[in-house]
Design a protein around this motif. Sequence first.
Motif, PDB file in Angstrom:
ATOM      1  N   MET A 134       0.839  -1.200   0.000  1.00 47.19           N
ATOM      2  CA  MET A 134       0.000   0.000   0.000  1.00 47.19           C
ATOM      3  C   MET A 134       0.873   1.248   0.000  1.00 47.19           C
ATOM      4  O   MET A 134       1.877   1.319   0.696  1.00 47.19           O
ATOM      5  CB  MET A 134      -0.874   0.031   1.260  1.00 47.19           C
ATOM      6  N   ARG A 135       0.459   2.223  -0.778  1.00 46.97           N
ATOM      7  CA  ARG A 135       1.128   3.519  -0.773  1.00 46.97           C
ATOM      8  C   ARG A 135       0.220   4.524  -0.101  1.00 46.97           C
ATOM      9  O   ARG A 135      -0.895   4.787  -0.572  1.00 46.97           O
ATOM     10  CB  ARG A 135       1.479   3.951  -2.201  1.00 46.97           C
ATOM     11  N   LEU A 136       0.694   5.062   1.027  1.00 52.11           N
ATOM     12  CA  LEU A 136      -0.080   5.989   1.841  1.00 52.11           C
ATOM     13  C   LEU A 136       0.367   7.419   1.559  1.00 52.11           C
ATOM     14  O   LEU A 136       1.572   7.710   1.535  1.00 52.11           O
ATOM     15  CB  LEU A 136       0.123   5.710   3.332  1.00 52.11           C
ATOM     16  N   GLY A 137      -0.596   8.305   1.351  1.00 46.02           N
ATOM     17  CA  GLY A 137      -0.323   9.731   1.287  1.00 46.02           C
ATOM     18  C   GLY A 137      -0.639  10.344   2.637  1.00 46.02           C
ATOM     19  O   GLY A 137      -1.793  10.314   3.078  1.00 46.02           O
ATOM     20  N   ASP A 193      -2.711   4.886  -2.682  1.00 45.55           N
ATOM     21  CA  ASP A 193      -3.855   4.008  -2.426  1.00 45.55           C
ATOM     22  C   ASP A 193      -4.822   4.586  -1.403  1.00 45.55           C
ATOM     23  O   ASP A 193      -6.040   4.380  -1.502  1.00 45.55           O
ATOM     24  CB  ASP A 193      -3.353   2.643  -1.936  1.00 45.55           C
ATOM     25  N   VAL A 194      -4.282   5.283  -0.388  1.00 51.87           N
ATOM     26  CA  VAL A 194      -5.135   5.802   0.680  1.00 51.87           C
ATOM     27  C   VAL A 194      -4.452   7.018   1.298  1.00 51.87           C
ATOM     28  O   VAL A 194      -3.226   7.090   1.374  1.00 51.87           O
ATOM     29  CB  VAL A 194      -5.397   4.706   1.746  1.00 51.87           C
ATOM     30  N   TYR A 195      -5.270   7.975   1.714  1.00 51.98           N
ATOM     31  CA  TYR A 195      -4.761   9.223   2.285  1.00 51.98           C
ATOM     32  C   TYR A 195      -5.100   9.307   3.773  1.00 51.98           C
ATOM     33  O   TYR A 195      -6.187   8.904   4.197  1.00 51.98           O
ATOM     34  CB  TYR A 195      -5.374  10.439   1.580  1.00 51.98           C
ATOM     35  N   TYR A 196      -4.170   9.899   4.528  1.00 52.74           N
ATOM     36  CA  TYR A 196      -4.399  10.181   5.942  1.00 52.74           C
ATOM     37  C   TYR A 196      -3.955  11.610   6.244  1.00 52.74           C
ATOM     38  O   TYR A 196      -2.899  12.056   5.768  1.00 52.74           O
ATOM     39  CB  TYR A 196      -3.624   9.207   6.834  1.00 52.74           C
ATOM     40  N   CYS A 197      -4.758  12.307   7.031  1.00 55.00           N
ATOM     41  CA  CYS A 197      -4.443  13.672   7.459  1.00 55.00           C
ATOM     42  C   CYS A 197      -4.183  13.667   8.962  1.00 55.00           C
ATOM     43  O   CYS A 197      -4.971  13.114   9.728  1.00 55.00           O
ATOM     44  CB  CYS A 197      -5.591  14.616   7.120  1.00 55.00           C
ATOM     45  N   LEU A 198      -3.092  14.309   9.370  1.00 55.29           N
ATOM     46  CA  LEU A 198      -2.686  14.286  10.781  1.00 55.29           C
ATOM     47  C   LEU A 198      -3.153  15.509  11.554  1.00 55.29           C
ATOM     48  O   LEU A 198      -2.628  15.787  12.631  1.00 55.29           O
ATOM     49  CB  LEU A 198      -1.165  14.135  10.877  1.00 55.29           C
ATOM     50  N   TYR A 217       4.424  17.446   1.915  1.00 54.17           N
ATOM     51  CA  TYR A 217       3.573  16.254   1.981  1.00 54.17           C
ATOM     52  C   TYR A 217       4.476  15.028   1.921  1.00 54.17           C
ATOM     53  O   TYR A 217       5.656  15.126   1.563  1.00 54.17           O
ATOM     54  CB  TYR A 217       2.526  16.240   0.862  1.00 54.17           C
ATOM     55  N   THR A 218       3.953  13.879   2.318  1.00 55.88           N
ATOM     56  CA  THR A 218       4.805  12.695   2.431  1.00 55.88           C
ATOM     57  C   THR A 218       4.101  11.451   1.889  1.00 55.88           C
ATOM     58  O   THR A 218       2.878  11.426   1.720  1.00 55.88           O
ATOM     59  CB  THR A 218       5.232  12.442   3.894  1.00 55.88           C
ATOM     60  N   ILE A 219       4.910  10.412   1.683  1.00 55.92           N
ATOM     61  CA  ILE A 219       4.423   9.135   1.151  1.00 55.92           C
ATOM     62  C   ILE A 219       5.081   8.008   1.936  1.00 55.92           C
ATOM     63  O   ILE A 219       6.284   8.071   2.223  1.00 55.92           O
ATOM     64  CB  ILE A 219       4.771   8.988  -0.342  1.00 55.92           C
ATOM     65  N   TYR A 220       4.295   6.995   2.295  1.00 59.56           N
ATOM     66  CA  TYR A 220       4.866   5.800   2.912  1.00 59.56           C
ATOM     67  C   TYR A 220       4.406   4.570   2.140  1.00 59.56           C
ATOM     68  O   TYR A 220       3.206   4.339   1.989  1.00 59.56           O
ATOM     69  CB  TYR A 220       4.466   5.677   4.383  1.00 59.56           C
ATOM     70  N   LYS A 251     -13.281  14.809   2.035  1.00 57.42           N
ATOM     71  CA  LYS A 251     -13.511  14.034   0.816  1.00 57.42           C
ATOM     72  C   LYS A 251     -12.317  13.136   0.486  1.00 57.42           C
ATOM     73  O   LYS A 251     -12.485  12.055  -0.080  1.00 57.42           O
ATOM     74  CB  LYS A 251     -13.778  14.996  -0.344  1.00 57.42           C
ATOM     75  N   THR A 252     -11.117  13.572   0.880  1.00 53.21           N
ATOM     76  CA  THR A 252      -9.891  12.906   0.429  1.00 53.21           C
ATOM     77  C   THR A 252      -9.376  11.859   1.399  1.00 53.21           C
ATOM     78  O   THR A 252      -8.989  10.757   0.994  1.00 53.21           O
ATOM     79  CB  THR A 252      -8.790  13.960   0.185  1.00 53.21           C
ATOM     80  N   ALA A 253      -9.315  12.201   2.683  1.00 49.26           N
ATOM     81  CA  ALA A 253      -8.635  11.361   3.666  1.00 49.26           C
ATOM     82  C   ALA A 253      -9.542  10.256   4.189  1.00 49.26           C
ATOM     83  O   ALA A 253     -10.698  10.510   4.552  1.00 49.26           O
ATOM     84  CB  ALA A 253      -8.119  12.205   4.825  1.00 49.26           C
ATOM     85  N   LYS A 254      -9.007   9.051   4.249  1.00 52.89           N
ATOM     86  CA  LYS A 254      -9.746   7.953   4.869  1.00 52.89           C
ATOM     87  C   LYS A 254      -9.931   8.206   6.347  1.00 52.89           C
ATOM     88  O   LYS A 254     -10.981   7.878   6.928  1.00 52.89           O
ATOM     89  CB  LYS A 254      -8.999   6.630   4.656  1.00 52.89           C
TER      90      LYS A 254
END
Length: 245
Positions: free
Chosen positions: A1-4, A29-34, A202-205, A53-56
Amino acid sequence: MRLGIFSDTHANYEALSAVLEAYRKERIDVYYCLGDTVGYGGSPNECADLVRKTAKKTILGNHDAAVAGRMDYSYYYEAARHALDAHASMLSPENTAWLKSLTYMEKLTDIGVDLCHGSPVRLEEFEYIFAPEQARECLPMFNDLGHITLIGHSHLCKVFALTPTTVEELPAIDFTLEANRKYIVSVGSVGQPRDYDNRASYTIYDSDAKRFEFRRVEYDIESAAEKVLRAKLERNFAHRLYIGV
């Protein structure tokens, strides 16, 4: 999975839009906002709508908590209090309810990722981690930490590698996780960077490759700054966008 993973949008619609456009090239694949979708900037509703709308999953930030009436912010300095009061009056009922519903932490246990806004030690106090001394406070809970803990709050890009007894600060550059260490990574700020780089962070994991990556993107700072002034917020909230502090 690639996380934004992104954080601290702070009502900067131009920065958030640029980040989400840049993410489209990254096969996320999926977004998270901190957290800290609101505070400081001129577009709280527009940013809340986009993040919802964007972040899971979105984590509660301190500015979110203040605007939602979930914390005492009387000790904040006057200009910050004014912005929070203004945003509380501007937000739609739906966005206010959303902020009220946000949680302090999310543990993605299947991929070893923890998400929170500030330090995981005392979640409701929103403490900073921007130096090894602060990261060291996490050592007593080492066994409870995920392989990587992703945080915001400081508006800085930082990497700390932990063993059960040590903390080492690493350069804030792309890296691959080692199996025998755990990591605390501060992902920087979308809407108000404070590391003298005015580009949105912004970052990616990649949870399969165990690879963490930092990204920056330019955005329309002038339009974002004009919206701060138009909302009659502190002028410095607009000026600091140009110099990234």
